[in-house]
Motif scaffolding. Structure first.
Motif, PDB file in Angstrom:
ATOM      1  N   TYR A  48       0.809  -1.301  -0.100  1.00  0.00           N
ATOM      2  CA  TYR A  48      -0.035  -0.029   0.072  1.00  0.00           C
ATOM      3  C   TYR A  48       0.859   1.211   0.096  1.00  0.00           C
ATOM      4  O   TYR A  48       0.599   2.184  -0.661  1.00  0.00           O
ATOM      5  N   HIS A  67      -4.573   4.746  -0.785  1.00  0.00           N
ATOM      6  CA  HIS A  67      -3.650   3.544  -0.546  1.00  0.00           C
ATOM      7  C   HIS A  67      -2.779   4.165   0.898  1.00  0.00           C
ATOM      8  O   HIS A  67      -2.594   3.007   1.686  1.00  0.00           O
ATOM      9  N   ARG A  70      -4.918   3.006   3.725  1.00  0.00           N
ATOM     10  CA  ARG A  70      -5.132   1.615   4.042  1.00  0.00           C
ATOM     11  C   ARG A  70      -3.579   1.151   4.463  1.00  0.00           C
ATOM     12  O   ARG A  70      -3.767   0.333   5.567  1.00  0.00           O
ATOM     13  N   GLN A  73      -4.050   2.333   8.269  1.00  0.00           N
ATOM     14  CA  GLN A  73      -4.885   1.142   8.956  1.00  0.00           C
ATOM     15  C   GLN A  73      -3.780   0.162   9.526  1.00  0.00           C
ATOM     16  O   GLN A  73      -4.020  -0.241  10.646  1.00  0.00           O
TER      17      GLN A  73
END
Lengths: 162, 26
Positions: A48, A67, A70, A73
């Motif tokens: 990512y 991206h 993500r 996260q």
């Protein structure tokens, strides 16, 4: 299959360093698929980040932001504070490119807090520099001045003459 | 244009220079 995944990652990085960003995206997308097959979250996180970086140089800033989010996260799930800080910094800069200065400030502040926690003076300086610029863009000149002063102080301390 | 102005922000330019050589190695 696992080796294929690592090779796609390496190939993506090589395309990227050669400036072939479309090919880099394609290889890193392959790497991402294989990482997901294996449930390899650190590899997913790397893919990512690499995809976000390639989209920046393709001028596709919205995709880069998706991206990086993500990646953020996953960095949080993996409890990797240094990567979390780096990703917040990337998101702050990406939202600056998108001229969404409020969001840019949110992410640069998140980066600043982690840099302080990690005692990363260089990162802290970068965060203050970025925050000064974002506040200038919004016409918040008092806040911009406060961050510029902190940036100056840190630059003196780290011996960064530029 | 406004977009060019954002790209010319010095702190963003510095980040992009670093990013150009930054890869997440396997």
């Amino acid at each position: 299959r696992a080796a294929q995944g690592r090779t796609c990652g390496n190939l993506g990085n090589t395309h990227y360093l050669l400036g072939n960003f479309r090919s880099a995206v394609s290889s890193h997308q392959q790497r991402l698929l294989i990482a997901k097959e294996f449930g390899d979250r650190p590899a997913e996180r790397r893919a990512y980040c690499n995809l976000g970086n390639a989209y920046i140089f393709l001028g596709e800033f919205d995709k880069a932001a998706e991206h990086y989010k993500r990646a953020l996260q996953l960095a949080r799930q993996l409890k990797d504070r240094a990567v979390e800080a780096q990703t917040c910094y990337s998101l702050g800069n990406t939202y600056t490119l998108l001229q969404d200065y409020e969001r840019a400030i949110d992410y640069h502040l998140k980066h600043l807090i982690i840099a302080q926690d990690l005692n990363d003076r260089i990162g802290e300086g970068r965060a203050c520099w970025s925050l000064g610029n974002a506040h200038t863009a919004l016409g918040n000149h008092d806040q911009a001045m406060q961050f510029a002063e902190r940036h100056l102080e840190i630059s003196k301390e780290t011996g960064d003459r530029s | 244009s406004k977009r060019m102005h954002a790209i010319q922000v010095d702190s963003v330019q510095r980040w992009m220079e670093d990013l150009r050589h930054m890869t997440e190695v396997e």
